[in-house]
Design an enzyme around this catalytic site. Sequence first.
Site, mmCIF file in Angstrom:
data_model
loop_
_atom_site.group_PDB
_atom_site.id
_atom_site.type_symbol
_atom_site.label_atom_id
_atom_site.label_comp_id
_atom_site.label_asym_id
_atom_site.label_seq_id
_atom_site.Cartn_x
_atom_site.Cartn_y
_atom_site.Cartn_z
ATOM 1 N N TYR A 6 7.497 -4.296 -4.585
ATOM 2 C CA TYR A 6 7.669 -5.312 -5.619
ATOM 3 C C TYR A 6 7.512 -4.766 -7.025
ATOM 4 C CZ TYR A 6 6.154 -7.885 -1.454
ATOM 5 O OH TYR A 6 6.006 -8.351 -0.186
ATOM 6 N N PRO A 53 0.282 -3.095 0.243
ATOM 7 C CA PRO A 53 0.939 -2.162 -0.680
ATOM 8 C C PRO A 53 2.039 -2.829 -1.476
ATOM 9 C CG PRO A 53 0.498 -1.054 1.373
ATOM 10 C CD PRO A 53 0.098 -2.492 1.578
ATOM 11 N N CYS A 54 2.072 -2.519 -2.767
ATOM 12 C CA CYS A 54 2.904 -3.288 -3.686
ATOM 13 C C CYS A 54 4.162 -2.565 -4.138
ATOM 14 C CB CYS A 54 2.073 -3.635 -4.921
ATOM 15 S SG CYS A 54 1.416 -2.170 -5.784
ATOM 16 N N GLN A 55 4.414 -1.342 -3.644
ATOM 17 C CA GLN A 55 5.541 -0.583 -4.191
ATOM 18 C C GLN A 55 6.872 -1.312 -4.035
ATOM 19 O OE1 GLN A 55 3.179 0.561 -2.216
ATOM 20 N NE2 GLN A 55 2.509 2.609 -2.800
#
Length: 382
Positions: free
Chosen positions: A86, A82-84
């Site tokens: 960054y 999950p990229c939230q």
Amino acid sequence: MDKPTAIDLFCGAGGLSEGLRQAGFHIVAGNDIDPFAGATFAATHKEARFIGGSIRDLSADDFLKATGLQKGELDCLAGGPPCQGYSVYNHQRGMHDERSHLFREYLRIVEGLMPKWLVMENVTGIMSAGEGEAFQAVLAGIKELGYSVEARILRAEEYGIPQERRRVVFMGNRLGLPIIWPRKTHGEGLKPFTTIADALSDLPPLANGEDRGIMGYQGSPQSEFQAELRRGSNAVHNHSAPRLGRMNIERMQFIPQGGSWRDIPFELLPAGMKRAKRSDHTKRYGRMRWEGLSCTVLTKCDIHWGAYIHPEQDRSITVREAARIQSFPDWFHFEGPRTEQFVQVGNAVPPMLGRKIGEAILEACCANSLHGEQEDQKRVSA
């Protein structure tokens, strides 16, 4: 010859694994914590075993037992933690966000499975978050496990996807093979970019808030892109228009194709945007251009966030239109409430990009096999 095997961690609906499957991989398992995404993955990857739950609660042995593989046998481990933590859309982004450390869980599973190849995808923000700490930690962690690894920013539009989308892709192997990156197919000197018209012009028109259920197509495919995505499907699913309020519909009357919030009369602007500089919020209340590209498809195609107004119809785009822009085939149906369907589409790796990555891996493997055969032939001749 058996197809090469792949497991998709943080698989979501399965955009990356669908791309790998199109390239020739056999998807044997996927994992995600999101039950709605898991339902979509299970329905669209019937050959794979879906393992639900947090990656923190799973071990490499869980995947080995589920697939019948031994450590070291898996051909490719794919995943997009999950990229939230960054994302540039997260104004509190940074290494303090616990989601910023999920890549370590990915590396833990890599160590337990020791796949021949690995692919990890993330937002470009990982390169700058914590002054690049996460980016360097991923590279170092992969190398410490005995893999050669490279990372590049790939632009979706350069591979035939009708969307401006930038993602960092890490690719590595422990076989001593060269890492081959997908060759660009679209852009200057190559094929023209795939446009919104190429992607959406055959889909049935809808009014604001209209939901007609499963529908037929608007005649024959109008582009190669439409023909490819329609293959295997005889109807349009997930195509219902979110209902916007009267004021938003009134605002849309003033927005031409390629226009934005700047075209809305001042007195009709939301209160917060009346204080905005003309240089701010460039994509807000944007109307798509038929001959242009989409802005990045996010987990919420909200007209307050970006250019998600249909080129001609006064409404925001549907899940199916977002899925087309992400290059999902039309037979790929999304489960759960519509808000969750948008999340699944926005979080996904575009399958067409996944396919290009898969083909590049197979190209490197084939080149090595060919080289080995030539060396064997030389030894026999000698």
